[in-house]
Design a protein around this motif. Structure first.
Motif, PDB file in Angstrom:
ATOM      1  N   UNK A  21      29.998 -26.979  46.778  1.00 31.82           N
ATOM      2  CA  UNK A  21      29.264 -26.251  47.692  1.00 31.82           C
ATOM      3  C   UNK A  21      29.015 -25.068  47.980  1.00 31.82           C
ATOM      4  N   UNK A  22      29.831 -23.864  47.635  1.00 33.80           N
ATOM      5  CA  UNK A  22      29.589 -22.798  47.286  1.00 33.80           C
ATOM      6  C   UNK A  22      28.628 -21.973  46.285  1.00 33.80           C
ATOM      7  N   UNK A  23      28.601 -22.828  45.218  1.00 37.36           N
ATOM      8  CA  UNK A  23      27.529 -22.887  44.460  1.00 37.36           C
ATOM      9  C   UNK A  23      26.229 -22.995  44.185  1.00 37.36           C
ATOM     10  N   UNK A  24      26.335 -24.325  44.635  1.00 38.33           N
ATOM     11  CA  UNK A  24      24.944 -24.559  45.318  1.00 38.33           C
ATOM     12  C   UNK A  24      24.263 -24.029  46.360  1.00 38.33           C
ATOM     13  N   UNK A  64      24.655 -22.302  33.085  1.00 36.62           N
ATOM     14  CA  UNK A  64      25.228 -21.076  33.535  1.00 36.62           C
ATOM     15  C   UNK A  64      26.157 -21.292  34.848  1.00 36.62           C
ATOM     16  N   UNK A  65      25.667 -22.379  36.067  1.00 34.09           N
ATOM     17  CA  UNK A  65      26.529 -22.892  36.193  1.00 34.09           C
ATOM     18  C   UNK A  65      27.362 -23.743  36.527  1.00 34.09           C
ATOM     19  N   UNK A  66      27.683 -24.178  34.874  1.00 25.78           N
ATOM     20  CA  UNK A  66      28.796 -24.802  34.413  1.00 25.78           C
ATOM     21  C   UNK A  66      29.508 -23.941  34.148  1.00 25.78           C
ATOM     22  N   UNK A  67      29.663 -22.483  33.632  1.00 23.53           N
ATOM     23  CA  UNK A  67      30.521 -21.521  33.469  1.00 23.53           C
ATOM     24  C   UNK A  67      30.518 -20.444  34.745  1.00 23.53           C
ATOM     25  N   UNK A  68      29.858 -20.799  35.600  1.00 25.79           N
ATOM     26  CA  UNK A  68      30.160 -20.198  36.677  1.00 25.79           C
ATOM     27  C   UNK A  68      31.606 -20.698  37.424  1.00 25.79           C
ATOM     28  N   UNK A  71      35.115 -20.827  36.342  1.00 24.21           N
ATOM     29  CA  UNK A  71      35.876 -19.012  37.005  1.00 24.21           C
ATOM     30  C   UNK A  71      36.306 -19.632  37.492  1.00 24.21           C
ATOM     31  N   UNK A  72      36.461 -20.366  38.701  1.00 25.68           N
ATOM     32  CA  UNK A  72      36.674 -21.121  40.035  1.00 25.68           C
ATOM     33  C   UNK A  72      36.252 -19.894  41.002  1.00 25.68           C
ATOM     34  N   UNK A  73      35.840 -18.674  41.205  1.00 21.48           N
ATOM     35  CA  UNK A  73      36.104 -17.427  41.858  1.00 21.48           C
ATOM     36  C   UNK A  73      36.595 -18.052  43.116  1.00 21.48           C
ATOM     37  N   UNK A  74      36.991 -17.026  43.620  1.00 15.90           N
ATOM     38  CA  UNK A  74      37.467 -16.554  45.033  1.00 15.90           C
ATOM     39  C   UNK A  74      36.678 -15.255  45.553  1.00 15.90           C
ATOM     40  N   UNK A  95      27.068 -13.423  44.581  1.00 10.64           N
ATOM     41  CA  UNK A  95      26.914 -14.524  45.668  1.00 10.64           C
ATOM     42  C   UNK A  95      28.735 -14.589  46.004  1.00 10.64           C
ATOM     43  N   UNK A  96      29.540 -14.450  45.065  1.00 10.56           N
ATOM     44  CA  UNK A  96      30.901 -15.642  45.517  1.00 10.56           C
ATOM     45  C   UNK A  96      32.191 -14.624  44.789  1.00 10.56           C
ATOM     46  N   UNK A  97      32.064 -13.551  44.280  1.00  9.51           N
ATOM     47  CA  UNK A  97      32.606 -12.710  44.436  1.00  9.51           C
ATOM     48  C   UNK A  97      33.005 -11.048  44.682  1.00  9.51           C
TER      49      UNK A  97
END
Length: 215
Positions: A21-24, A64-68, A71-74, A95-97
């Motif tokens: 959801x956050x990536x979307x 790009x989205x698959x690679x991001x 990473x399982x960003x926090x 937006x995520x880090x």
């Protein structure tokens, strides 16, 4: 991107397996058209690679989205990106880090991407004209690293960018079949790196050494 185009773009991302959801939300907030050369702006809503200058291309957004996602960003993560390109992926990660340091070997691309990111209002992003293969000598260390290109093992130069333990996401071409695959490499504080294949990809180019002003 018009409302209808944006809706179609987001549906395409979901159809290609992007479900975080956050990536979307990041994909929705960052218009790809703002980061592509003007002559390709009308094609930016399509999930295709686009030429960006200096003989380089920007991968399809789904790649790009698959690679991001790998990473399982926090929110508190410090990220090193190897290969800024236009700055589109940099903006998504930002937006995520907490912090993004992005390295680009082509000076022209680095300058242009930095200007786009500043215009977009991202103050926690630093684009540098640097060779990603030797940046570990700078002493800077990160939680996670993303590499936009095919790497050859061993990837020690990228593992050395990790502080303590962390993750490197890149792609590799199979020695036998030549199939490109996205890899998630979890770097422990001690012991061997754990490598997981995350499915096929295509169109990525081998990562190159050295600096260049333009082509």
């Amino acid at each position: 991107m018009e409302v209808e185009e944006r809706a179609q773009f987001m549906l395409a991302m979901r159809a290609r397996g992007v479900n975080d959801l956050q990536l979307l939300r990041a994909l929705e907030r960052v218009p790809r058209a703002l980061f592509m050369p003007q002559r390709f702006a009308d094609m930016s809503a399509r999930d295709i690679a686009l030429p960006i200058g200096c003989g380089q291309t920007s991968p399809p957004p789904s790649t790009l989205a698959r690679m991001i996602a790998a990473l399982k960003l926090r929110p508190g993560d410090r990220i090193c990106e190897i290969g800024t390109g236009t700055g589109y992926c940099t903006a998504l990660i930002a937006q995520l880090a907490q912090e993004v340091v992005s390295l680009e070997r082509f000076q022209t691309l680095a300058v242009e991407a930095s200007a786009r990111l500043q215009a977009f209002g991202l103050g926690h992003v630093d684009v540098m004209w640097r060779d990603g293969f030797d940046f570990h000598r700078s002493g800077r260390r990160f939680d996670k690293v993303i590499v936009h290109g095919l790497i050859e093992p061993p990837a020690k130069a990228f593992f050395d960018l990790i502080e303590g333990e962390g993750t490197v996401v890149a792609a590799q071409s199979g020695a036998i079949d030549g199939q490109q695959r996205i890899l998630r490499m979890d770097v422990p504080a001690e012991g061997p790196v754990a490598i997981a294949e995350l499915g096929p990809t295509r169109g990525l180019r081998p990562l190159e050494h050295g600096l260049a002003k333009a082509l």
